[in-house]
Design an enzyme around this catalytic site. Structure first.
Site, PDB file in Angstrom:
ATOM      1  N   ASP A   1      -7.976  -4.618  -0.097  1.00 28.67           N
ATOM      2  CA  ASP A   1      -8.459  -5.310  -1.295  1.00 28.67           C
ATOM      3  C   ASP A   1      -8.242  -6.819  -1.230  1.00 28.67           C
ATOM      4  O   ASP A   1      -8.958  -7.579  -1.880  1.00 28.67           O
ATOM      5  CB  ASP A   1      -7.765  -4.756  -2.536  1.00 28.67           C
TER       6      ASP A   1
ATOM      7  N   HIS B   1       0.854  -1.193   0.000  1.00 23.27           N
ATOM      8  CA  HIS B   1       0.000   0.000   0.000  1.00 23.27           C
ATOM      9  C   HIS B   1       0.882   1.232   0.000  1.00 23.27           C
ATOM     10  O   HIS B   1       1.977   1.223   0.569  1.00 23.27           O
ATOM     11  CB  HIS B   1      -0.914  -0.005   1.235  1.00 23.27           C
TER      12      HIS B   1
END
EC number: 2.3.3.16
Length: 382
Positions: free
Chosen positions: A319, A264
């Site tokens: 996700d 991320h």
């Protein structure tokens, strides 16, 4: 110093906000001071919307009035539904259909003549958009399945009503609570690309419809939205290969493939939202198909414990588990990003209105690297 180039605005502060804060090293996310864990476990999406838009959690009376106002705005004009039907028949993607329909909603806006400087009117518009997006998305899915739309149910909450309109069946408590949590987890996340896009548009004092349409457009790009769809496609590939997930990952990484759902831009440890959705995925697996939960947890254990990716600042993000959760709820994978937009609409509205309260047109510069002192040649001599 003023001429230092910051590609992608990396590390550049462009605004102050009281909406959300991310501690990437500690894996902490807060909305207006409340931890995402407490909100996901104790609040509804409607409460979180109220918090983001009004600065505090509602009491019982405030929540009832707010929910009633949202419910009253769910219906979508027949002209919009017919346009959505045409998009479905033209085989448009759900995300592009949502972008088009959101822009079209302004044609039916009762306060279209109210200036964007009227913050209360802009908030009412934002509430209308947020209430109608689930109806639009559900209708699009029904149309492309050859079915007629299901009317909103005023007795169901925002999350449960969407699943009802989408599938035609009222969800059970586990499904409704899981989806409500997913909406809360995606409601806001600092100045990501789509939120910043919405803010840039809002800084011109364009109306909130323009800001949200722009936010949807930014979210549609594969470097921002869509990673949960990529995760699910990888899970399908692993299942079809009949390989042990660890062997598949080893083979894929040897081929130079990136495993979606890991890493991320902000978090250096496991995304706190991923932890919450992992637990939900496990609960759904206990009453249904546990294939996807088993594959995802095996991959996570392998990459974090055996490959030590966490020590390198690479860990599961939201996700990695949201894809399998949505799939277990019966949602087609090409609808995952539109659902992301459905949730994030609340955050986009909050950021636009917050920025407009002390507005300054967002206008960065670019360093010119083109030629200098070119000699102009008339057209007839070129």
């Amino acid at each position: 110093m003023a001429d230092d180039l910051k590609k992608g605005l990396e590390g550049v502060l462009v605004a102050e906000s009281q909406l959300s804060s991310i501690d990437g090293d500690a894996g902490r996310l807060i909305y207006r001071g409340y931890s995402i864990e407490d909100l996901a476990e104790g609040a509804s999406y409607e409460e979180v919307l109220y918090l983001l838009w009004h600065g505090q959690l509602p009491d019982a009376g405030e929540l009832e009035s707010f929910t009633d106002a949202m419910v009253a705005e769910r219906a979508v004009d027949d002209a919009i539904l017919e346009a959505v039907r045409s998009l479905a028949e033209a085989d448009e993607t759900p995300m592009a259909a949502l972008r088009t329909a959101t822009s079209m909603l302004s044609a039916m806006e009762s306060e279209s003549d109210v200036d964007a400087e009227d913050a209360e009117a802009s908030l009412r518009k934002g509430r209308r958009i947020t209430a109608k997006i689930p109806t639009v998305l559900a209708a699009f899915e029904r149309f492309r399945q050859g079915e007629e739309p299901v009317a909103p149910d005023p007795d169901l909450g925002h999350a449960a009503n969407f699943l009802y309109m989408f599938t035609g069946e009222e969800p059970d408590d586990v499904a409704a609570e899981t989806f409500d949590q997913a909406l809360i987890l995606h409601a806001d996340h600092g100045l990501n690309a789509s939120t910043f896009t919405a803010m840039v548009i809002g800084s011109t004092m364009a109306d909130v419809y323009s800001s949200l349409t722009g936010g949807i457009g930014a979210l549609s790009g594969p470097l921002h939205g869509g990673a949960n769809q990529d995760v699910m496609e990888v899970l399908f590939e692993i299942e079809e290969s009949h390989l042990d997930p660890r062997d598949w990952v080893e083979q894929a990484t040897d081929e130079g493939r990136r495993i979606p759902g890991f890493g991320h831009r902000v978090y250096n440890v496991k995304d706190p939202r991923a932890k919450i959705l992992q637990r939900r995925s496990e609960e759904l697996a206990e009453t249904g198909d546990d294939t996807w939960y088993e594959i995802t947890t095996t991959i996570e254990d392998y990459l974090t414990e055996e490959k030590g990716l966490v020590e390198k600042g690479i860990a599961p993000n939201v996700d990695f588990y949201s894809g399998s959760v949505y799939y277990q709820l019966g949602i087609p994978i090409d609808t995952y990003t539109p659902i992301f937009a459905m949730s994030r609409a609340g955050g986009w509205i909050a950021h636009v209105l917050e920025y407009q309260r002390d507005n300054r047109l967002i206008r960065p510069r670019a360093r010119y690297t083109g030629p200098e002192d070119q000699t102009f040649v008339p057209l007839e001599e070129r």
